[in-house]
Design a protein around this motif. Structure first.
Motif, PDB file in Angstrom:
ATOM      1  N   VAL A 431      27.335  32.119  48.731  1.00  0.00           N
ATOM      2  CA  VAL A 431      27.294  32.276  50.177  1.00  0.00           C
ATOM      3  C   VAL A 431      28.351  31.810  50.924  1.00  0.00           C
ATOM      4  O   VAL A 431      29.394  32.278  51.802  1.00  0.00           O
ATOM      5  N   HIS A 432      28.710  30.482  50.570  1.00  0.00           N
ATOM      6  CA  HIS A 432      29.549  29.472  50.982  1.00  0.00           C
ATOM      7  C   HIS A 432      31.069  29.822  50.522  1.00  0.00           C
ATOM      8  O   HIS A 432      31.901  29.854  51.441  1.00  0.00           O
ATOM      9  N   PHE A 433      31.301  30.272  49.462  1.00  0.00           N
ATOM     10  CA  PHE A 433      32.682  30.406  48.706  1.00  0.00           C
ATOM     11  C   PHE A 433      33.148  31.816  48.424  1.00  0.00           C
ATOM     12  O   PHE A 433      33.910  32.050  47.937  1.00  0.00           O
ATOM     13  N   GLY A 434      32.061  32.681  48.485  1.00  0.00           N
ATOM     14  CA  GLY A 434      32.315  34.236  48.088  1.00  0.00           C
ATOM     15  C   GLY A 434      33.400  34.974  48.835  1.00  0.00           C
ATOM     16  O   GLY A 434      34.081  35.623  48.350  1.00  0.00           O
ATOM     17  N   ALA A 435      33.635  34.610  50.192  1.00  0.00           N
ATOM     18  CA  ALA A 435      34.438  35.090  50.917  1.00  0.00           C
ATOM     19  C   ALA A 435      35.883  34.910  50.319  1.00  0.00           C
ATOM     20  O   ALA A 435      36.910  35.791  50.394  1.00  0.00           O
ATOM     21  N   GLN A 436      36.253  33.850  49.496  1.00  0.00           N
ATOM     22  CA  GLN A 436      37.528  33.580  48.688  1.00  0.00           C
ATOM     23  C   GLN A 436      37.905  34.525  47.776  1.00  0.00           C
ATOM     24  O   GLN A 436      38.966  34.747  47.471  1.00  0.00           O
ATOM     25  N   ALA A 437      36.968  35.271  47.313  1.00  0.00           N
ATOM     26  CA  ALA A 437      37.149  36.136  46.272  1.00  0.00           C
ATOM     27  C   ALA A 437      37.149  37.490  46.805  1.00  0.00           C
ATOM     28  O   ALA A 437      37.686  38.670  46.002  1.00  0.00           O
ATOM     29  N   VAL A 438      37.005  38.049  47.924  1.00  0.00           N
ATOM     30  CA  VAL A 438      36.936  39.272  48.337  1.00  0.00           C
ATOM     31  C   VAL A 438      38.359  39.727  48.511  1.00  0.00           C
ATOM     32  O   VAL A 438      38.598  40.851  48.032  1.00  0.00           O
ATOM     33  N   ARG A 439      39.271  39.072  49.197  1.00  0.00           N
ATOM     34  CA  ARG A 439      40.571  39.695  49.332  1.00  0.00           C
ATOM     35  C   ARG A 439      41.310  39.865  47.880  1.00  0.00           C
ATOM     36  O   ARG A 439      41.774  40.892  47.610  1.00  0.00           O
ATOM     37  N   THR A 440      41.117  38.893  46.907  1.00  0.00           N
ATOM     38  CA  THR A 440      41.801  39.348  45.589  1.00  0.00           C
ATOM     39  C   THR A 440      41.203  40.330  44.717  1.00  0.00           C
ATOM     40  O   THR A 440      41.906  41.216  44.358  1.00  0.00           O
ATOM     41  N   ALA A 441      39.754  40.576  45.166  1.00  0.00           N
ATOM     42  CA  ALA A 441      39.116  41.551  44.527  1.00  0.00           C
ATOM     43  C   ALA A 441      39.486  42.901  45.139  1.00  0.00           C
ATOM     44  O   ALA A 441      39.696  43.934  44.312  1.00  0.00           O
ATOM     45  N   GLN A 442      39.885  42.908  46.618  1.00  0.00           N
ATOM     46  CA  GLN A 442      40.074  44.260  47.156  1.00  0.00           C
ATOM     47  C   GLN A 442      41.772  44.472  46.772  1.00  0.00           C
ATOM     48  O   GLN A 442      41.861  45.676  46.379  1.00  0.00           O
ATOM     49  N   VAL A 443      42.484  43.687  46.403  1.00  0.00           N
ATOM     50  CA  VAL A 443      43.956  43.988  45.913  1.00  0.00           C
ATOM     51  C   VAL A 443      43.745  44.359  44.643  1.00  0.00           C
ATOM     52  O   VAL A 443      44.446  45.551  44.285  1.00  0.00           O
ATOM     53  N   ALA A 444      42.845  43.654  43.747  1.00  0.00           N
ATOM     54  CA  ALA A 444      42.617  44.046  42.274  1.00  0.00           C
ATOM     55  C   ALA A 444      42.075  45.708  42.305  1.00  0.00           C
ATOM     56  O   ALA A 444      42.504  46.394  41.424  1.00  0.00           O
ATOM     57  N   VAL A 445      41.146  45.959  42.973  1.00  0.00           N
ATOM     58  CA  VAL A 445      40.734  47.508  43.099  1.00  0.00           C
ATOM     59  C   VAL A 445      41.733  48.104  43.674  1.00  0.00           C
ATOM     60  O   VAL A 445      41.862  49.408  43.104  1.00  0.00           O
ATOM     61  N   ALA A 446      42.490  47.851  44.605  1.00  0.00           N
ATOM     62  CA  ALA A 446      43.591  48.897  45.066  1.00  0.00           C
ATOM     63  C   ALA A 446      44.632  49.024  43.959  1.00  0.00           C
ATOM     64  O   ALA A 446      45.448  50.206  43.966  1.00  0.00           O
ATOM     65  N   ALA A 447      44.686  48.326  43.083  1.00  0.00           N
ATOM     66  CA  ALA A 447      45.682  48.361  42.068  1.00  0.00           C
ATOM     67  C   ALA A 447      45.559  49.222  41.016  1.00  0.00           C
ATOM     68  O   ALA A 447      46.316  49.388  40.307  1.00  0.00           O
ATOM     69  N   VAL A 448      44.302  49.787  41.015  1.00  0.00           N
ATOM     70  CA  VAL A 448      43.678  50.709  39.902  1.00  0.00           C
ATOM     71  C   VAL A 448      44.266  52.116  40.275  1.00  0.00           C
ATOM     72  O   VAL A 448      44.243  52.517  41.223  1.00  0.00           O
ATOM     73  N   PRO A 449      45.417  52.721  39.368  1.00  0.00           N
ATOM     74  CA  PRO A 449      45.880  54.100  39.737  1.00  0.00           C
ATOM     75  C   PRO A 449      44.763  54.940  39.934  1.00  0.00           C
ATOM     76  O   PRO A 449      43.826  55.183  39.023  1.00  0.00           O
ATOM     77  N   ARG A 450      44.890  55.971  40.869  1.00  0.00           N
ATOM     78  CA  ARG A 450      43.907  56.777  41.174  1.00  0.00           C
ATOM     79  C   ARG A 450      43.634  57.735  40.016  1.00  0.00           C
ATOM     80  O   ARG A 450      42.728  58.386  39.566  1.00  0.00           O
ATOM     81  N   ARG A 451      45.175  58.012  39.461  1.00  0.00           N
ATOM     82  CA  ARG A 451      45.287  59.104  38.527  1.00  0.00           C
ATOM     83  C   ARG A 451      44.299  58.894  37.027  1.00  0.00           C
ATOM     84  O   ARG A 451      43.901  59.673  36.603  1.00  0.00           O
ATOM     85  N   MET A 452      44.409  57.408  36.941  1.00  0.00           N
ATOM     86  CA  MET A 452      43.589  57.016  35.644  1.00  0.00           C
ATOM     87  C   MET A 452      42.315  57.417  35.762  1.00  0.00           C
ATOM     88  O   MET A 452      41.554  57.680  34.844  1.00  0.00           O
ATOM     89  N   ASP A 453      41.512  56.734  37.173  1.00  0.00           N
ATOM     90  CA  ASP A 453      40.162  56.969  37.226  1.00  0.00           C
ATOM     91  C   ASP A 453      39.921  58.573  37.304  1.00  0.00           C
ATOM     92  O   ASP A 453      39.000  59.208  36.900  1.00  0.00           O
ATOM     93  N   ASP A 454      40.881  59.255  38.162  1.00  0.00           N
ATOM     94  CA  ASP A 454      40.524  60.843  38.049  1.00  0.00           C
ATOM     95  C   ASP A 454      40.473  61.460  36.465  1.00  0.00           C
ATOM     96  O   ASP A 454      39.719  62.340  36.233  1.00  0.00           O
ATOM     97  N   ALA A 455      41.617  60.863  35.649  1.00  0.00           N
ATOM     98  CA  ALA A 455      41.381  61.480  34.313  1.00  0.00           C
ATOM     99  C   ALA A 455      40.260  61.171  33.637  1.00  0.00           C
ATOM    100  O   ALA A 455      39.524  62.102  32.803  1.00  0.00           O
TER     101      ALA A 455
END
Length: 551
Positions: A431-455
């Motif tokens: 609860v106290h430190f989880g927010a530190q991982a949100v931004r990096t996780a968001q950037v990591a999710v955005a880095a996944v090419p949508r075409r690979m997921d669609d395929a």
């Protein structure tokens, strides 16, 4: 970034109503994702919500207007304002010197400047106090020079000095990154118009970096109001100390003051988010290489200033801790006095620190991953609300999180078995430190090419299979960075560990605290050096090596 749907479609393209919305980020998220995100928000809101409920139903709100509540509030705000202002000046000055001037050895200073982050504030405070006491290295060196050193760090001055030295990197890092990305054209034009370097800095550079300075200073303010260890050792009673002292025998007052501290922290977070949005709108694209200002006759004073700051914030605590630790070790080797600590104790505390930090980091990344998917792939109000709740969890001081969970487990009928258990401790950390991982996780999710997921979707892979075979391998570096930040913060957390940890569970911070309170300075020095070494490795890999301004 959200990709737009292609203008033309082949026979193998998925239906536009599904994938096109998915790619644009405008479709409705799956109910499983929305439900998971709402559950995460509810869990993160639990400690703060419980504090609000206990304060409102405890009949102690009238205590907030008493002098015994207003005095620690005033001291807390006074200290936070002083530390934030001095950290802003110190961090901004160091950033400008190391990024925009011809300071000698400036690449070395860039590496050293963020490293005071490796010290927990209470370890730094203990190092300063032990160094100045009779038998400490500073006291003995002054005695050898014929100086009768009577200086004692305590009260407002001591807390201000210690917290400033160990929090200025929170200003230095964003300001240095901002200065490194500023285009040089505006400064060159000002110089051509006859402005001197100081005037150029005041009129051109400072306004461009103001949002980064404000964001860093607000983070320092938040750190200061929630600090527990340093103010305790400096004998300066703030809200955290008053809450800690009243937690057992005057719970009504403790929860009323915790509500006050919670409101103050959330106000600071709201101000920080406002500054961050304004800074994002004012962001300027980097142009040519940054302008390098010649220091000229100011080279020696600038070099002396950098040496003084790094010496006090980085070298002096390490020397003080090493002095006490090595003194105790040599004393034992000579058979004069045995250490009240064996290497099994050190290894045990180190192992406990590492494994609970790793578990917390893994759990935190897993918990915030649905939030990251919601933010990165679906635009909507729900994602913003959930993200706000998670960030608010970071704003709640660790002491408040710990007290709320202790009394919640005591009074929640089905959950008494969780009292003093490891799951509650990990939950408090997340609860106290989880927010530190949100931004990096968001950037990591955005880095996944949508075409690979669609395929993968077209080939029949379900959501779980796509997550493990497509998404996670690509997201792994970003998720690991977020996990590392959570791990670094967890191993340095003191109040939550002191209050929530199961009986007999000893981490390095708990051992350091107990040994210092018992005046076993040699043992404290050895344990602190181990913790600082581990923190230094993580800080190097996660902060220094990845910092934009080091490029």
């Amino acid at each position: 970034m959200n990709a737009t749907a292609p203008a033309t479609h082949s026979a193998t393209d998925p239906p536009a109503t599904g994938v096109a919305r998915y790619r644009a980020g405008t479709g409705r998220p799956p109910w499983q994702l929305s439900g998971s995100a709402v559950l995460v928000a509810a869990l993160f809101a639990l400690p703060g919500g419980y504090v609000v409920w206990r304060a409102l139903t405890g009949g102690a709100l009238h205590l907030l207007v008493e002098r015994r509540a207003l005095e620690p509030l005033w001291r807390t705000v006074q200290l936070a304002v002083l530390v934030s202002a001095s950290a802003a000046v110190l961090g901004t000055g160091l950033a400008w010197l190391t990024v925009r001037t011809d300071l000698p050895l400036r690449r070395l200073w860039r590496v050293l400047a963020p490293l005071p982050l490796v010290y927990p504030s209470f370890v730094g405070a203990a190092a300063f106090r032990s160094g100045l006491t009779p038998g400490g290295i500073v006291h003995d060196l002054a005695g050898n020079l014929g100086i009768d050193l009577q200086l004692r760090l305590h009260g407002l001055v001591g807390a201000w000095l210690v917290l400033t030295l160990f929090t200025y990197p929170y200003v230095y890092l964003p300001v240095a990154a901002r200065l490194a990305g500023l285009p040089s054209s505006l400064e060159e034009n000002a110089r051509l118009l006859g402005d001197r370097p100081l005037r150029v800095f005041r009129r051109v550079v400072l306004p461009q970096a103001s949002s980064s300075i404000a964001a860093g200073a607000l983070l320092v303010f938040l750190y200061t109001v929630s600090d527990f260890g340093a103010v305790h050792l400096m004998r300066f009673e703030t809200l955290t100390q008053t809450i800690y002292r009243n937690r057992l025998f005057d719970q009504g007052r403790a929860f009323a003051l915790a509500l006050l501290l919670l409101a103050l922290a959330l106000l600071v977070v709201a101000a920080e988010r406002s500054v961050a949005r304004r800074g994002a709108r004012a962001e300027a694209a980097g142009g040519r290489s940054t302008l390098c200002v010649g220091l000229g006759r100011w080279t020696a004073p600038a070099l002396a200033g950098c040496t003084l700051v790094i010496g006090l914030a980085l070298v002096a605590p390490a020397v003080s801790l090493a002095d006490w630790g090595l003194f105790g070790w040599f004393r034992q080797r000579r058979g004069l006095a045995a250490l009240r600590l064996d290497w099994g104790d050190v290894a045990g505390a180190t192992w406990s620190t590492v494994w609970v930090s790793v578990v917390t980091a893994v759990v935190a990344v897993a918990v915030v991953l649905p939030v990251a998917y919601l933010l990165a792939r679906y635009r909507g109000r729900l994602g913003g609300i959930v993200n706000g709740v998670v960030v608010a969890g970071f704003a709640i001081p660790g002491l408040v999180v710990a007290i709320s969970l202790i009394f919640w487990t005591l009074h929640a009928a089905p959950f008494e078995f969780l009292i003093g258990s490891m799951p509650v401790l990990v939950f408090a950390y997340v609860v106290h430190f989880g927010a530190q991982a949100v931004r990096t996780a968001q950037v990591a999710v955005a880095a996944v090419p949508r075409r690979m997921d669609d395929a993968a979707r077209l080939l029949g892979a379900g959501r779980i299979r796509r997550l493990f075979t497509v998404d996670l391998p690509i997201m792994a570096p970003g998720l690991a960075a977020g996990a590392g930040l959570v791990m670094l913060s967890t191993m340095k957390e003191l109040p939550a560990t002191l209050l929530v940890a199961p009986i007999g569970f000893r981490t390095l911070v708990v051992e350091i605290w107990d040994n210092y309170e018992a005046l076993y300075l040699a043992e404290m020095g050895i344990l602190a050096l181990v913790l600082v070494a581990i923190s230094a490795l993580l800080t190097w890999f996660l902060v220094v090596r990845r910092a934009d301004h080091l490029a």
